[in-house]
Design a protein around this motif. Structure first.
Motif, PDB file in Angstrom:
ATOM      1  N   LEU A   2      -0.107   0.246  88.379  1.00 60.85           N
ATOM      2  CA  LEU A   2       1.301   0.588  88.185  1.00 60.85           C
ATOM      3  C   LEU A   2       2.179  -0.653  88.201  1.00 60.85           C
ATOM      4  O   LEU A   2       2.037  -1.510  89.066  1.00 60.85           O
ATOM      5  N   ARG A   3       3.090  -0.739  87.232  1.00 59.60           N
ATOM      6  CA  ARG A   3       4.105  -1.791  87.201  1.00 59.60           C
ATOM      7  C   ARG A   3       5.466  -1.123  87.345  1.00 59.60           C
ATOM      8  O   ARG A   3       5.861  -0.303  86.510  1.00 59.60           O
ATOM      9  N   ARG A   4       6.195  -1.483  88.417  1.00 61.54           N
ATOM     10  CA  ARG A   4       7.453  -0.822  88.731  1.00 61.54           C
ATOM     11  C   ARG A   4       8.596  -1.422  87.918  1.00 61.54           C
ATOM     12  O   ARG A   4       9.469  -2.108  88.441  1.00 61.54           O
ATOM     13  N   GLU A   5       8.539  -1.141  86.649  1.00 64.77           N
ATOM     14  CA  GLU A   5       9.587  -1.544  85.711  1.00 64.77           C
ATOM     15  C   GLU A   5       9.899  -0.333  84.853  1.00 64.77           C
ATOM     16  O   GLU A   5       8.987   0.274  84.278  1.00 64.77           O
ATOM     17  N   ILE A   6      11.156   0.058  84.778  1.00 66.35           N
ATOM     18  CA  ILE A   6      11.528   1.250  84.014  1.00 66.35           C
ATOM     19  C   ILE A   6      11.519   0.915  82.515  1.00 66.35           C
ATOM     20  O   ILE A   6      12.274   0.036  82.072  1.00 66.35           O
ATOM     21  N   THR A 112      25.574  11.667  85.751  1.00 60.59           N
ATOM     22  CA  THR A 112      24.953  11.092  84.552  1.00 60.59           C
ATOM     23  C   THR A 112      23.809  10.170  84.959  1.00 60.59           C
ATOM     24  O   THR A 112      23.970   9.307  85.818  1.00 60.59           O
ATOM     25  N   LYS A 113      22.687  10.325  84.317  1.00 53.07           N
ATOM     26  CA  LYS A 113      21.512   9.489  84.588  1.00 53.07           C
ATOM     27  C   LYS A 113      21.682   8.127  83.928  1.00 53.07           C
ATOM     28  O   LYS A 113      21.997   8.043  82.735  1.00 53.07           O
ATOM     29  N   LEU A 114      21.484   7.058  84.702  1.00 48.35           N
ATOM     30  CA  LEU A 114      21.578   5.709  84.147  1.00 48.35           C
ATOM     31  C   LEU A 114      20.228   5.279  83.585  1.00 48.35           C
ATOM     32  O   LEU A 114      19.181   5.787  83.997  1.00 48.35           O
ATOM     33  N   GLU A 115      20.248   4.327  82.666  1.00 44.72           N
ATOM     34  CA  GLU A 115      19.026   3.945  81.967  1.00 44.72           C
ATOM     35  C   GLU A 115      18.207   2.887  82.698  1.00 44.72           C
ATOM     36  O   GLU A 115      16.987   3.010  82.811  1.00 44.72           O
ATOM     37  N   GLU A 117      18.037   1.799  85.794  1.00 44.35           N
ATOM     38  CA  GLU A 117      17.618   1.960  87.179  1.00 44.35           C
ATOM     39  C   GLU A 117      17.584   3.440  87.515  1.00 44.35           C
ATOM     40  O   GLU A 117      18.172   4.269  86.810  1.00 44.35           O
ATOM     41  N   PHE A 118      16.883   3.792  88.601  1.00 44.42           N
ATOM     42  CA  PHE A 118      16.899   5.160  89.080  1.00 44.42           C
ATOM     43  C   PHE A 118      18.230   5.372  89.800  1.00 44.42           C
ATOM     44  O   PHE A 118      18.376   5.061  90.986  1.00 44.42           O
ATOM     45  N   ALA A 119      19.204   5.896  89.083  1.00 41.26           N
ATOM     46  CA  ALA A 119      20.531   6.113  89.654  1.00 41.26           C
ATOM     47  C   ALA A 119      21.223   7.226  88.879  1.00 41.26           C
ATOM     48  O   ALA A 119      21.099   7.327  87.657  1.00 41.26           O
ATOM     49  N   MET A 120      21.971   8.076  89.608  1.00 48.78           N
ATOM     50  CA  MET A 120      22.809   9.120  89.022  1.00 48.78           C
ATOM     51  C   MET A 120      24.265   8.751  89.327  1.00 48.78           C
ATOM     52  O   MET A 120      24.627   8.562  90.498  1.00 48.78           O
ATOM     53  N   HIS A 121      25.075   8.641  88.275  1.00 52.83           N
ATOM     54  CA  HIS A 121      26.446   8.171  88.433  1.00 52.83           C
ATOM     55  C   HIS A 121      27.430   9.297  88.103  1.00 52.83           C
ATOM     56  O   HIS A 121      27.251  10.028  87.118  1.00 52.83           O
ATOM     57  N   CYS A 122      28.450   9.404  88.929  1.00 57.23           N
ATOM     58  CA  CYS A 122      29.509  10.383  88.697  1.00 57.23           C
ATOM     59  C   CYS A 122      30.713   9.663  88.092  1.00 57.23           C
ATOM     60  O   CYS A 122      31.321   8.798  88.740  1.00 57.23           O
ATOM     61  N   HIS A 123      31.075  10.013  86.865  1.00 55.68           N
ATOM     62  CA  HIS A 123      32.209   9.361  86.204  1.00 55.68           C
ATOM     63  C   HIS A 123      33.537   9.890  86.726  1.00 55.68           C
ATOM     64  O   HIS A 123      34.579   9.266  86.506  1.00 55.68           O
ATOM     65  N   ALA A 124      33.509  11.020  87.421  1.00 55.67           N
ATOM     66  CA  ALA A 124      34.760  11.589  87.928  1.00 55.67           C
ATOM     67  C   ALA A 124      35.266  10.836  89.156  1.00 55.67           C
ATOM     68  O   ALA A 124      36.460  10.542  89.268  1.00 55.67           O
TER      69      ALA A 124
END
Length: 260
Positions: A2-6, A112-115, A117-124
């Protein structure tokens, strides 16, 4: 490996399908062998780029209505070689995070899912969350060669394991060892020795494995998390945890010490 790169720039690759329960990857019989990796295919918008596996990009697809024949995550980890553990645990933990954080925990708006990194962002409101990791301690308590093993009411009949529990806010791992052992079996310990850690994807734990020597031997089980506990000799053991678990690793390491 496994290589931990998205692989967020990839548009096709291998896929791991995971049921919404987060405990059951979909099986595939390929070349006569069972594998959780689906064939090379185009990726859809619903898929989460996950990692590279032997230099092939892998995406994750969480499905709400899995079909028949899906295999429980624990069975996968028991049936496949240990080298698969990192891939399966990553898929299960990221799958749990995606399902549990579709909406902002601060204001309730859709996240919103970011590309990259593993992150969910709220634009509100600007809140951003990442995969949850819950630190736990897991401890083999010994007294000379004897091991203190215990049963959870959820265990299969006859199985005993090491003691474990979550680290509380503001608490060190070492403090958690002392507290959890005393709360569950009423035993005081010292001579703590860190061994190793293991991701535990049921659903999002990180286990810190310790050895500890008992300073008292009398057992008082809590009767809630622990249904029974006893001292076991290396020559007379109960049914033990599965080989892929850190609990079994602690036990086998102790047994090897007393066999030599």
């Amino acid at each position: 490996m496994l290589r931990r790169e998205i692989p967020h720039h990839a548009r096709e690759g291998r896929v791991i399908r995971v049921a919404r329960s987060h405990l059951a990857p979909a099986p595939l019989l390929a070349g006569g062998e069972l594998t959780p990796l689906q064939p090379l295919q185009p990726w859809s918008e619903e898929m989460q780029p996950l990692c590279y596996w032997h230099d092939e990009p892998v995406a994750l697809l969480v499905e709400s209505t899995p079909g028949d024949g899906w295999i429980d995550g624990r069975q996968w980890l028991g049936d496949l070689p240990a080298s698969w553990f990192s891939l399966l645990s990553t898929a299960l933990q990221v799958g749990a995070w995606l399902e549990n954080h579709r909406f902002c925990g601060r204001c309730g708006e859709k996240a919103t899912k970011l590309e990259a990194e593993f992150a969910m962002h709220c634009h509100a409101c600007g809140h951003r969350n990442y995969p949850r990791i819950s630190p736990c301690i897991i401890t083999l308590v010994t007294c000379g060669e004897a091991m203190l093993l215990a049963r959870s009411p959820r265990f299969p009949p006859g199985r005993y394991s090491t003691l474990a529990g979550f680290i509380e806010p503001g608490e060190s791992a070492e403090e958690a060892v002392h507290r959890e052992v005393f709360e569950e079996v009423g035993v005081h310990v010292d001579q703590l020795r860190y061994h190793q850690s293991q991701a535990w994807p049921f659903p999002h734990s990180l286990m810190f494995g310790f050895f500890a020597e008992a300073t008292t031997r009398r057992i008082h089980i809590d009767g809630v998390e622990i249904s029974d506990a006893a001292w076991f000799s290396p020559r007379q053991l109960p049914a033990l945890p599965p080989p892929y678990s850190i609990s079994r690793e602690l036990i086998e390491t102790h047994l090897a010490r007393w066999r030599n």
